[in-house]
Enzyme design. Structure first.
Site, mmCIF file in Angstrom:
data_model
loop_
_atom_site.group_PDB
_atom_site.id
_atom_site.type_symbol
_atom_site.label_atom_id
_atom_site.label_comp_id
_atom_site.label_asym_id
_atom_site.label_seq_id
_atom_site.Cartn_x
_atom_site.Cartn_y
_atom_site.Cartn_z
ATOM 1 N N HIS A 30 6.441 -25.376 34.747
ATOM 2 C CA HIS A 30 7.568 -24.573 34.285
ATOM 3 C C HIS A 30 7.575 -23.180 34.923
ATOM 4 C CE1 HIS A 30 10.089 -22.645 30.974
ATOM 5 N NE2 HIS A 30 10.794 -23.714 31.291
ATOM 6 N N HIS A 47 18.397 -16.389 28.900
ATOM 7 C CA HIS A 47 17.185 -17.105 29.280
ATOM 8 C C HIS A 47 15.989 -16.172 29.415
ATOM 9 C CE1 HIS A 47 15.110 -20.097 32.130
ATOM 10 N NE2 HIS A 47 15.294 -20.749 31.002
ATOM 11 N N ASP A 102 4.981 -0.730 22.059
ATOM 12 C CA ASP A 102 4.735 0.719 22.085
ATOM 13 C C ASP A 102 5.124 1.373 23.404
ATOM 14 O OD1 ASP A 102 3.819 0.543 19.514
ATOM 15 O OD2 ASP A 102 1.687 0.658 20.023
ATOM 16 N N ASP A 118 4.499 -14.255 52.255
ATOM 17 C CA ASP A 118 3.495 -13.684 53.156
ATOM 18 C C ASP A 118 2.286 -13.124 52.418
ATOM 19 O OD1 ASP A 118 5.076 -14.385 55.282
ATOM 20 O OD2 ASP A 118 5.865 -12.381 55.633
ATOM 21 N N LYS A 124 12.758 -13.718 28.687
ATOM 22 C CA LYS A 124 11.587 -13.655 27.805
ATOM 23 C C LYS A 124 10.906 -12.317 28.046
ATOM 24 C CE LYS A 124 12.114 -18.207 29.027
ATOM 25 N NZ LYS A 124 12.760 -18.705 30.243
ATOM 26 N N LYS A 130 8.163 -20.068 37.448
ATOM 27 C CA LYS A 130 9.414 -19.753 38.126
ATOM 28 C C LYS A 130 9.216 -18.541 39.038
ATOM 29 C CE LYS A 130 11.274 -20.699 33.570
ATOM 30 N NZ LYS A 130 11.918 -21.995 33.761
#
Length: 492
Positions: free
Chosen positions: A410, A231, A238, A417, A233, A412
């Site tokens: 979407h 899952h 470089d 604080d 991404k 996540k």
């Protein structure tokens, strides 16, 4: 006569399972109990399914529930706990309080920093600059510009890649850079990459782009290995620029899908030492999927920079079925327990385990301002209604819960604080905690945490608060959906 005997034998074979259904179900139940013995909630859920769907329920379990081969499947991925020698020196610094003396913030979260070092070899890196994207067009425009400037390599990993208008823009740049001699690698998940034909992958390969698939389908487009999805991404350019977050590659992520409308997500753009940590994660996944060993070129891929970029201190944490501990989940849990003033959570799927759920309820009852934002529309109905069921007790405990009404949410992660944020690819659900390969960035920086909390508060302008009055007046049909889906939540 022979034909009649053959038919009788065939008939006996066909009816045998039904005549001995109770015995077969008992054997299959024992098998489920043996393989799932560490998770009682999951055991009872699967036994219930087996009771209502005899035999076929066990086949369903083998497809999405079984983990009896997990250790064998991922043995080759257990490469490292400590890739950098500097990890040990950081552990010594924490024990002697040298690191803690650098800032009050590091002192407050030194236990979490030490946990990530000990369990995941997650270096605390400084000299980082962080950019926060909440809009897909802004994120991908920045990514395309960064790729255009690449001189050495572009490494890309996404869970979902769809061969549509967005991937066309990206692949055009990648093909052009590959023709210029830039090394380009694309890694995608076997299920998430099913939208791209083999023919198109071959065209990219012919253009000089290296591609690999994590857990490719075993039977063409039918992928029987539903669990253990990658899952993550990640993009590394470089060794200087890294991206991590919730956006995948598809037109819906830039708001071009009428079904979802505007797509609200969160992605981080990182410059600095933390990019190397992201790159390690990419390389380990690439090595496993491509049967390669990019770590042989460590001097090329891991460069040190003396340039002063920023002051954000970051740990890159990852978890998955190849980890002994649920590191992302444990970071969420520790941060929730350490909250003194506020917690901001955004997640498309809210199916917490008992520890996370209890910690949030305790925080709400203890006077901590607990804010949770979920979508107003489902992309997976069963998950959505299970999510809605978990929201109820938190509302009664005093948490503020909202549905995002301006499209699909979407994003996540969480902010605690307004001091620390933990954002990346992991949802606040059991599947992300245990079954998916995930990666998050823990950013110890009050300025960036305040920006993320401010983004949450801006989203409230297009949200509906789920008040106690609104929740208790929901219809009987909604309550029924909630209860059924919550019962199935260990499987979702």
């Amino acid at each position: 006569m022979e034909m009649g005997m053959a038919w009788n034998v065939l008939w006996d074979i066909l009816v045998f399972p039904f005549q001995h259904l109770l015995f077969i179900n008992c054997i299959l139940s024992i098998a489920i109990i043996f393989f799932q013995r560490k998770n009682p909630a999951s055991v009872w859920t699967w036994l219930l399914i087996l009771y209502f769907i005899p035999v076929a329920g066990f086949i369903f379990y083998l497809l999405i529930g079984g983990d009896m081969h997990k250790s064998r499947m991922f043995r080759t991925k257990e490469v490292e706990d400590h890739i950098f020698e500097a990890i040990r020196s950081q552990e010594v610094s924490i024990r002697t309080r040298t690191l803690q003396e650098e800032s009050p913030l590091l002192k407050k979260y030194s236990d979490l920093i030490f946990y990530n070092l000990e369990t995941a070899g997650a270096m605390l890196t400084n000299n980082n600059r962080v950019g926060i994207f909440t809009d897909g067009n802004a994120k991908f425009n920045a990514l395309l510009q960064d790729m255009e400037r690449a001189k050495d390599y572009i490494h890309i990993q996404y869970y979902i890649i769809k061969n549509d208008v967005l991937f066309k823009r990206i692949s055009d740049v990648l093909c052009r850079k590959a023709a210029q001699g830039v090394e380009v690698r694309i890694l995608c998940d076997g299920m998430g990459g099913r939208f791209v034909s083999k023919r198109f992958w071959k065209l990219l390969q012919a253009g000089g782009i290296h591609t690999a698939v994590f857990f490719p389908p075993l039977l063409g487009p039918l992928n029987l290995r539903i669990n253990y999805r990658n899952h993550r991404k990640i993009v590394v350019i470089d060794g200087e620029i890294g991206y991590v977050g919730g956006f995948n590659i598809g037109k819906e992520y830039v708001g071009l899908d009428d079904k979802f409308g505007y797509w609200r997500d969160t992605h981080l753009r990182i410059e600095g030492a933390a990019v190397s940590s992201l790159h390690v994660r990419f390389i380990l996944d690439w090595n496993y999927a491509a049967r390669d060993n990019l770590l042989d070129e460590e001097s090329r891929y891991f460069r040190q920079t003396q340039e002063k970029l920023g002051s954000s201190q970051i740990q890159i944490i990852s978890s998955g079925p190849d980890s002994n501990l649920q590191n992302v989940r444990n970071n969420y849990l520790r941060l929730i327990n350490k909250a003194e003033k506020s917690i901001y959570i955004q997640t498309p799927y809210f199916i917490p385990d008992e520890a996370i759920y209890s910690a949030l309820i305790m925080a709400a009852y203890s006077g901590v301002e607990v804010n949770i934002m979920i979508p107003c529309k489902p992309d997976h109905p069963f998950v959505y209604w299970a999510t809605y069921s978990y929201i109820g007790d938190l509302i009664m405990a005093g948490a503020k819960c909202y549905t995002y009404d301006n499209g699909f949410l979407h994003a996540k992660g969480l902010v605690v604080d307004e001091e620390v944020l933990c954002y990346g690819t992991a949802n606040m659900d059991i599947r992300s905690f245990k079954l998916n390969f995930e990666v998050n960035a823990v950013v110890y920086d009050e300025r960036e945490a305040e920006k993320m909390a401010a983004a949450f508060r801006r989203d409230l302008e297009v949200c509906t608060r789920i008040t106690k009055e609104l929740y208790v007046t929901r219809s009987l049909m909604v309550r029924f959906k909630e209860q059924v889906c919550r019962l199935l939540s260990p499987l979702l």
